[in-house]
Design a protein around this motif. Structure first.
Motif, PDB file in Angstrom:
ATOM      1  N   GLY A 104       0.805  -1.223   0.000  1.00 54.11           N
ATOM      2  CA  GLY A 104       0.000   0.000   0.000  1.00 54.11           C
ATOM      3  C   GLY A 104       0.833   1.265   0.000  1.00 54.11           C
ATOM      4  N   LEU A 105       2.166   1.105  -0.133  1.00 54.99           N
ATOM      5  CA  LEU A 105       3.090   2.253   0.027  1.00 54.99           C
ATOM      6  C   LEU A 105       3.847   2.523  -1.271  1.00 54.99           C
ATOM      7  CD1 LEU A 105       4.714   0.737   3.262  1.00 54.99           C
ATOM      8  CD2 LEU A 105       2.670   2.137   3.202  1.00 54.99           C
ATOM      9  N   GLY A 106       3.212   2.878  -2.379  1.00 59.35           N
ATOM     10  CA  GLY A 106       1.795   3.069  -2.568  1.00 59.35           C
ATOM     11  C   GLY A 106       1.096   1.829  -3.102  1.00 59.35           C
ATOM     12  N   PRO A 107      -0.212   1.956  -3.242  1.00 59.00           N
ATOM     13  CA  PRO A 107      -1.044   0.824  -3.661  1.00 59.00           C
ATOM     14  C   PRO A 107      -0.801   0.362  -5.107  1.00 59.00           C
ATOM     15  CG  PRO A 107      -2.378   2.803  -3.273  1.00 59.00           C
ATOM     16  CD  PRO A 107      -0.996   3.129  -2.824  1.00 59.00           C
ATOM     17  N   MET A 108      -0.552   1.280  -6.027  1.00 61.70           N
ATOM     18  CA  MET A 108      -0.332   0.841  -7.414  1.00 61.70           C
ATOM     19  C   MET A 108       1.004   0.103  -7.523  1.00 61.70           C
ATOM     20  SD  MET A 108      -1.717   0.534 -10.332  1.00 61.70           S
ATOM     21  CE  MET A 108      -2.941   1.749 -10.863  1.00 61.70           C
TER      22      MET A 108
ATOM     23  N   LYS B  89       1.538   8.988  -7.433  1.00 64.36           N
ATOM     24  CA  LYS B  89       0.691   8.709  -6.270  1.00 64.36           C
ATOM     25  C   LYS B  89      -0.665   9.399  -6.378  1.00 64.36           C
ATOM     26  CE  LYS B  89       4.280   7.826  -2.731  1.00 64.36           C
ATOM     27  NZ  LYS B  89       3.985   6.462  -2.276  1.00 64.36           N
TER      28      LYS B  89
ATOM     29  N   SER C  89      -2.263  -4.628   2.509  1.00 67.77           N
ATOM     30  CA  SER C  89      -2.037  -3.337   1.859  1.00 67.77           C
ATOM     31  C   SER C  89      -2.730  -2.264   2.695  1.00 67.77           C
ATOM     32  CB  SER C  89      -2.629  -3.385   0.444  1.00 67.77           C
ATOM     33  OG  SER C  89      -2.476  -2.140  -0.194  1.00 67.77           O
ATOM     34  N   LYS C  90      -1.925  -1.417   3.336  1.00 65.68           N
ATOM     35  CA  LYS C  90      -2.506  -0.394   4.211  1.00 65.68           C
ATOM     36  C   LYS C  90      -1.953   0.981   3.828  1.00 65.68           C
ATOM     37  CE  LYS C  90      -3.728   0.545   8.961  1.00 65.68           C
ATOM     38  NZ  LYS C  90      -3.607   0.179  10.377  1.00 65.68           N
ATOM     39  N   PRO C  91      -2.598   1.585   2.830  1.00 61.34           N
ATOM     40  CA  PRO C  91      -2.077   2.871   2.339  1.00 61.34           C
ATOM     41  C   PRO C  91      -2.155   3.983   3.380  1.00 61.34           C
ATOM     42  CG  PRO C  91      -3.673   1.884   0.814  1.00 61.34           C
ATOM     43  CD  PRO C  91      -3.771   1.126   2.090  1.00 61.34           C
ATOM     44  N   GLN C  92      -2.907   3.725   4.464  1.00 64.82           N
ATOM     45  CA  GLN C  92      -3.056   4.742   5.508  1.00 64.82           C
ATOM     46  C   GLN C  92      -1.812   4.873   6.386  1.00 64.82           C
ATOM     47  OE1 GLN C  92      -5.432   2.263   4.934  1.00 64.82           O
ATOM     48  NE2 GLN C  92      -6.606   3.639   3.648  1.00 64.82           N
ATOM     49  N   ILE C  93      -0.859   3.984   6.233  1.00 60.26           N
ATOM     50  CA  ILE C  93       0.399   4.103   6.985  1.00 60.26           C
ATOM     51  C   ILE C  93       0.990   5.487   6.701  1.00 60.26           C
ATOM     52  CG2 ILE C  93       2.795   3.255   7.062  1.00 60.26           C
ATOM     53  CD1 ILE C  93       1.689   0.431   6.610  1.00 60.26           C
TER      54      ILE C  93
ATOM     55  N   ALA D 288       0.384  -3.438  -6.450  1.00 62.62           N
ATOM     56  CA  ALA D 288      -0.237  -4.256  -7.502  1.00 62.62           C
ATOM     57  C   ALA D 288       0.817  -4.667  -8.531  1.00 62.62           C
ATOM     58  CB  ALA D 288      -1.368  -3.473  -8.185  1.00 62.62           C
TER      59      ALA D 288
ATOM     60  N   ASP E 209       3.156   8.726   5.829  1.00 63.02           N
ATOM     61  CA  ASP E 209       4.164   8.906   4.781  1.00 63.02           C
ATOM     62  C   ASP E 209       5.570   8.766   5.365  1.00 63.02           C
ATOM     63  OD1 ASP E 209       4.528   9.957   1.870  1.00 63.02           O
ATOM     64  OD2 ASP E 209       5.953  11.094   3.084  1.00 63.02           O
TER      65      ASP E 209
END
Lengths: 245, 245
Positions: A9-13, A165, A41-45, A16, A47
């Protein structure tokens, strides 16, 4: 065959695309021959760069540790983090979680040494550059880190945060200005040392001379957890006239 | 924002592409605005079609249930399975796991009805076709399922298993023969009703007239767990001259 854990998720793309790389690098003729993956996947972590630069008090480490401990308890035997900047925390994570955290930075050094590179450009976040992740890893290995100038580094950050991002078109002209600047100053290879820049390679090719650090990480994961396709043994094709030193 | 659980690896490349679709369909300007995902990719789960057709006694259901129960215990509030054939087990999974299992088949019916489609071609595995997944879902909704003939269905299976899942080049000529056959018989839309065929669309475009069932599933997941980008409200563009009935 080992189970791979992924802190994503750091970042999500980029996450993938990391799974895509794992799959396409695997020598498998059916679903069942592919490796098993546990991903959170935790994009909320928070920055990573903002914390490293002291622009934010929100430390991403505790959430990464929590995820890693969960992945381990679910059976992961090694962990990959498709985020180069997060490698700033690699040792802390390994100590806290207790299973190997694949080290994309060290693997990249091995790759550069194999190719006989002594001058490598580094395109990365301010967090990665300022913390000296690659500069320290290069020291004693006979590799010089070549960094963009101030304006070039700002352009790289713009591409990472305001383009990739943010889901916006990539300023390719700016990308090439910075990359060609480094080649022009004698870089034999330029590292795509942020997983968002791996997406620039995914979408636009880029040609020879670039080493994608996320490809290096994916290859290591496949070597540990699966079976590598022969064509991925070499990840760095040099530009013509760029002989290894 | 809900946490999405994903039972993945069926196959692994489709799973990677599913995460890509979730990300590109999300209206987000930074990592942190993207949805949280818990994925267990286990390609070793027995083949769905072989079990449905009675060619193998290995039932994939128990392993899918086990993964789903784990995902729920980790906080997943809904589950997506980027494998159309696995939807044969959707009700059993929902009963056993106790959280919603997004239903790509039902969502596809809604999508076809919205577009006014009454004749839809179905490109899918033998397991999906033989079990009547779409035929049953279409019944009573005024939609006819148009299926490839025997040779066409064999070609579709070849593309799914011997091309995509095996990491080999796709026999595009064969794909187009089957698809154009269905359009020629009056299909107003042709469903890419196997996630391996979504990869054919990813890699070759395909143009108008196709509805990708994995896109339908991804959109539903984003609607439940995140915020959808406006451009994905319509997933089916009809061919010229193909007016809804």
């Amino acid at each position: 065959m080992k189970k791979l854990g992924v802190i994503g998720g750091l970042g999500p793309m980029a996450t993938a695309y990391f799974l895509q790389l794992l799959t396409q690098m695997s020598d498998a003729k059916s679903d069942q021959e592919h490796m098993e993956i546990l991903l959170h996947s935790k994009p909320q972590i928070p920055d990573r760069t903002r914390f490293i630069l002291g622009q934010s008090g929100e430390n991403p480490l505790p959430q990464m540790v929590e995820i890693g401990v969960d992945l381990k308890s679910q059976g992961a035997e090694a962990i990959a983090i498709p985020c180069v900047t997060a490698h700033y925390f690699q040792k802390n994570l390994e100590d806290a979680i207790g299973i190997p955290i694949l080290n994309a930075v060290e693997e990249t050094v091995l790759c550069l040494k194999e190719a006989g590179i002594s001058r490598a450009g580094v395109l990365a976040t301010d967090g990665t550059i300022e913390s000296g992740l690659f500069q320290r890893a290069f020291a004693g290995e006979g590799i010089s880190a070549m960094l963009p100038d101030r304006a070039g580094q700002q352009a790289v950050m713009q591409i990472i945060y305001q383009n990739v991002k943010a889901g916006q078109p990539v300023d390719l002209a700016a990308f090439w200005r910075v990359a060609e600047g480094l080649f022009g100053q004698g870089a034999q290879a330029v590292l795509l040392a942020c997983t968002e820049l791996s997406l620039v390679k995914r979408d636009f090719g880029l040609g020879e001379g670039f080493l994608d650090v996320m490809e290096v990480l994916a290859r290591k994961a496949v070597l540990i957890c699966g079976r590598l396709k022969g064509q991925y043994e070499c990840l760095l094709r040099l530009r013509e006239g760029q002989c290894p030193s």
